[in-house]
Design an enzyme around this catalytic site. Structure first.
Site, PDB file in Angstrom:
ATOM      1  N   CYS A  76       0.842  -1.199   0.000  1.00  0.00           N
ATOM      2  CA  CYS A  76       0.000   0.000   0.000  1.00  0.00           C
ATOM      3  C   CYS A  76       0.883   1.257   0.000  1.00  0.00           C
ATOM      4  O   CYS A  76       1.650   1.474  -0.920  1.00  0.00           O
ATOM      5  CB  CYS A  76      -0.994  -0.034   1.160  1.00  0.00           C
ATOM      6  SG  CYS A  76      -2.332   1.174   0.982  1.00  0.00           S
ATOM      7  N   HIS A 178      -3.912  -4.889  -0.283  1.00  0.00           N
ATOM      8  CA  HIS A 178      -3.515  -5.442   1.016  1.00  0.00           C
ATOM      9  C   HIS A 178      -3.595  -6.963   0.958  1.00  0.00           C
ATOM     10  O   HIS A 178      -4.679  -7.529   1.130  1.00  0.00           O
ATOM     11  CB  HIS A 178      -4.423  -4.908   2.126  1.00  0.00           C
ATOM     12  CG  HIS A 178      -4.159  -3.496   2.485  1.00  0.00           C
ATOM     13  ND1 HIS A 178      -3.203  -3.130   3.422  1.00  0.00           N
ATOM     14  CD2 HIS A 178      -4.691  -2.337   2.024  1.00  0.00           C
ATOM     15  CE1 HIS A 178      -3.171  -1.809   3.527  1.00  0.00           C
ATOM     16  NE2 HIS A 178      -4.060  -1.309   2.692  1.00  0.00           N
ATOM     17  N   GLU A 180      -2.727  -9.051   3.120  1.00  0.00           N
ATOM     18  CA  GLU A 180      -3.111  -9.584   4.435  1.00  0.00           C
ATOM     19  C   GLU A 180      -4.619  -9.519   4.659  1.00  0.00           C
ATOM     20  O   GLU A 180      -5.133 -10.108   5.603  1.00  0.00           O
ATOM     21  CB  GLU A 180      -2.362  -8.837   5.547  1.00  0.00           C
ATOM     22  CG  GLU A 180      -2.820  -7.422   5.827  1.00  0.00           C
ATOM     23  CD  GLU A 180      -2.261  -6.357   4.892  1.00  0.00           C
ATOM     24  OE1 GLU A 180      -2.395  -5.167   5.232  1.00  0.00           O
ATOM     25  OE2 GLU A 180      -1.699  -6.700   3.834  1.00  0.00           O
TER      26      GLU A 180
END
Length: 196
Positions: A76, A178, A180
């Site tokens: 990001c 992202h 994650e």
């Protein structure tokens, strides 16, 4: 082992939670001396690119990061920091990639920030995207994007304009989304990074 660069502008919790789920060992990079403990690195980032760059400069880690020879992934705002310049804060960044981070134009069909799931299309063969089908969905939250440049774009996305969802040069990688927070394919990407 992955070293997470901790400079005060990263969402460490969601990233470490994902690495723990995947049983990927990690630790924190707080000082230049910490870098030697790890064989790859992640630069996280949330919020304002200009402010994040100020924090990174204050950490004293900038010369060491620019000199890294091991696999390094920006996520990001961490990816945006790898570029030369951001319109957010009119900020000079690390200039590892000689490209710019620009602001989205808002329109009725394309609200800013760009938030939610979007398809990502890998344009080059690279082990970072191993076992990830072209056009897989990843989770984005951002108001600024990295300009598309074929020389550095590893994967692209469209949101009112085609932009770089992932960049790659030598040992440096970046993803605007992202991983994650991107389900199975995000976990696949993090696992792939851990094996580069």
């Amino acid at each position: 082992m992955i070293g997470i660069v901790r400079y005060g502008a990263g969402n460490i919790f969601s990233l470490t939670a994902a690495l723990e789920r995947l049983s990927i060992p990690y630790g924190m990079v707080n000082t230049e001396a910490d870098l030697a403990q790890f064989d790859r690195y992640i630069i996280p980032g949330v919020g304002h690119a200009g402010a994040a760059m100020d924090k990174l400069n204050n950490s004293g880690l900038v010369p060491s990061i620019k000199a890294l020879q091991k696999p390094t992934l920006g996520i990001c705002v961490g990816m945006q920091l790898l570029t030369a310049y951001s319109e957010e804060g009119d900020a000079d960044l690390l200039n590892i990639f000689p490209i710019k981070t620009l602001k989205f134009s808002s329109s009725p069909d394309h609200k800013v920030p760009h938030t939610g799931w979007n398809r990502v299309y890998a344009e080059k063969e690279n082990p970072l995207f191993k076992d990830i089908p072209v056009g897989s969905h990843f989770y984005f939250v951002h108001s600024y994007f990295i300009e598309y440049n074929n020389a550095y774009t590893l994967a692209a996305t469209d949101y009112s304009i085609k932009f770089s969802a992932s960049i790659w040069q030598d040992n440096f990688y970046g993803v605007q989304f992202h991983p994650e927070k991107s389900g199975i394919y995000g976990e696949t990407l993090l696992t792939n990074f851990s094996k580069l």
